[in-house]
Design an enzyme around this catalytic site. Sequence first.
Site, PDB file in Angstrom:
ATOM      1  N   HIS A  41     -12.297   1.719   0.597  1.00  0.00           N
ATOM      2  CA  HIS A  41     -10.875   1.433   0.335  1.00  0.00           C
ATOM      3  C   HIS A  41     -10.135   0.850   1.539  1.00  0.00           C
ATOM      4  CE1 HIS A  41      -9.725   4.831   2.760  1.00  0.00           C
ATOM      5  NE2 HIS A  41      -8.490   4.818   2.360  1.00  0.00           N
ATOM      6  N   GLY A  42     -10.664   1.034   2.735  1.00  0.00           N
ATOM      7  CA  GLY A  42      -9.932   0.569   3.914  1.00  0.00           C
ATOM      8  C   GLY A  42     -10.827   0.618   5.124  1.00  0.00           C
ATOM      9  N   SER A  43     -10.219   0.776   6.294  1.00  0.00           N
ATOM     10  CA  SER A  43     -11.070   0.798   7.485  1.00  0.00           C
ATOM     11  C   SER A  43     -11.491   2.204   7.885  1.00  0.00           C
ATOM     12  CB  SER A  43     -10.402   0.120   8.671  1.00  0.00           C
ATOM     13  OG  SER A  43      -9.150  -0.350   8.402  1.00  0.00           O
ATOM     14  N   LYS A  48       6.585  -1.329   7.957  1.00  0.00           N
ATOM     15  CA  LYS A  48       6.017   0.021   7.813  1.00  0.00           C
ATOM     16  C   LYS A  48       7.118   1.058   7.709  1.00  0.00           C
ATOM     17  CE  LYS A  48       2.256   1.351   9.701  1.00  0.00           C
ATOM     18  NZ  LYS A  48       1.162   1.166   8.748  1.00  0.00           N
ATOM     19  N   MET A  59      -2.716  -2.874  10.691  1.00  0.00           N
ATOM     20  CA  MET A  59      -1.685  -3.859  11.034  1.00  0.00           C
ATOM     21  C   MET A  59      -2.235  -5.095  11.732  1.00  0.00           C
ATOM     22  SD  MET A  59       1.374  -1.567  12.536  1.00  0.00           S
ATOM     23  CE  MET A  59       0.373  -0.721  13.737  1.00  0.00           C
ATOM     24  N   HIS A  93       0.850  -1.195   0.000  1.00  0.00           N
ATOM     25  CA  HIS A  93       0.000   0.000   0.000  1.00  0.00           C
ATOM     26  C   HIS A  93       0.884   1.243   0.000  1.00  0.00           C
ATOM     27  CE1 HIS A  93      -2.706   2.879   2.524  1.00  0.00           C
ATOM     28  NE2 HIS A  93      -2.905   3.070   1.246  1.00  0.00           N
TER      29      HIS A  93
END
Lengths: 480, 138
Positions: free
Chosen positions: A403-405, A479, A381, A235
């Site tokens: 797209h994500g949380s 990360k 994560m 990402h």
Amino acid sequence: MKEKLKQISDVKWQIPLGARERMNVPCIVYGTKKIIEQAEDAALEQLTNVACLPGVIAPVIGAPDIHWGYGLPMGAIGAFDAEEGIISSGCTGFDINCGIYLIKTNLEKQEVVKNIRPLIDLLFKNIPSGVGATGRLKVTEQQIDDVLVNGAKWAVENGYAIEADLERMEENGCIAGADPTKVSSLAKKRGRPQLGTLGAGNHFLEVQAVDQIFDERTAKIFGIENKDQVVIMLHCGSRGLGHEVATDYLKIHAQASKKYNIWLPDSQLVCAPAKSNEGQDYFKAMKCAANYAFCNRTVMTGWVRETFEKIFKKSWEDMEMQTVYHLCHNICKLEEHEVDGKKRKLYVHRKGATRALPPGHPLVPKIYRSAGQPVLIAGTMGTASYILVGTEKGKESFYSTCHGSGRVMSRNAAIKKFWGSDVKKALEAKGKIVRATHPKVLSEEAPEAYKDVDEVIESVHKAGISLKVARMVPLGTAKG
Amino acid sequence: MRYKFIEDLTSDVMFEAYGKTVEELFVNASLALFEVVCQIKKIKPEKSINVKAEGEDLKDLLYNWLSNLLAQSEINELFFCKFDIKIKKNSKYTATGKALGEPITKEKGETVVKGITYYKFKLEKTKEGYIARIACDI
């Protein structure tokens, strides 16, 4: 603003015309009751601001991962008529073509877990990350223009990926019509040393294992064969080059908004008429930044494959490390959609939102066309990520989904609340290995700072704008 | 006080910077910005680069100055910790000066600031001097 929401179904809500003055169209927000309760009032208000812009097409959409952003919130879609509407650098945002790349393997969870620490350590070493990270390759002035025009094709031509990867990418990893003369030399200077870098913040590289398959037929078409199969998710976006293109055109669009007398309910929504030079120049420059991001992620894919080869002592082909899909979730695109029964060209701005095309759509790669477009959703994560698939019902959201949380806690609040070392320990106690440049990134990105991704996915699944295919859980994360 | 961070944004960072003079305001806003980018207290002013920005007014100038610092930090691969700024007004406002710092290292990085935004952006003259509010997209 929340009190003005009208419930249409379990997972669909409307902000009607008149919720604020000067709205041209209503807004639709997708989400379970819990998601709507969590949504910030300010983010909903931002949707209504976008609904005031000229040439906007109904409705302005909020996905269940909506959270406050600049101008257009994150997790939102704003579509504008290609003739009468606008193009907005403010709506697309700073990280042009922030997106996801998913690679599959034929490795099983158990085999990877045994090697997870050296694997994550080597990925962390081989894929440059962090603030101001520079890449392992330095591209020349001529090469950067090639990257901006050719996107992921450049990575293939230079040996970082293969032709078959391109077939599994949104736009085949290259948006046509990019014009590098519309990109400032400052932007190119920022981009040259950073090609092939992850960056920092919420960008990551994660090794995941499939833990649930909801739709076996579609999963199989996408190359997801069984539970415990290992995949790799990347990402990141267009790095300093994209940030500079956005910065440059925000200033140009601030001037253009005044020049063309466009009333702005929020100064961050700067824009230009779609057909104006200021609008079209941005569109061509934005495509350059999008192509840079496609290339950036594809270059790193080459290094991910190399790293797996070193750890598992097999060739990447033997490990069947094919691309599942590669997509963008911050972008403006010229697309054809049906509006009031007629086909119309629209500039669709997706910010923290993913295109989700239905089965049979000509822009879905041939190998996936019978199933629909794969949609890749990044969790955090500690939580799950998903593969979804586009549907015909997605027509109502301009074939777009989440797209994500989506954050629920500010970065500052997360830093105050969580110690990076505690976050790491808690994840490791669950068998999830994390490497980051420093602990503060882990505090900022603590899983608790985000919405429940499962609830977000349930919302879009129940709404039918994209459907669940598989769920993955992290084994290890690197990360920036 | 040179600057303070404000709890306003879910996903990003906002700060206010202060200065008795407009130059001091620009220096303090620059320091606040690089406190977001890197561990500024650990950075030494070993290397210096020249930085210039122009603007229609002081607000525009501050936006352009901070945006340019982000670009120069990446291009020169430096984390900045010290600034020396002069501001002139002719037909436009111009800021010229030096940004000092040390080469970027992974360990001393904090967060990538993607850009300076117009959200609640302000620069005002007060009784004591100047105040600016800046929100960064990170």
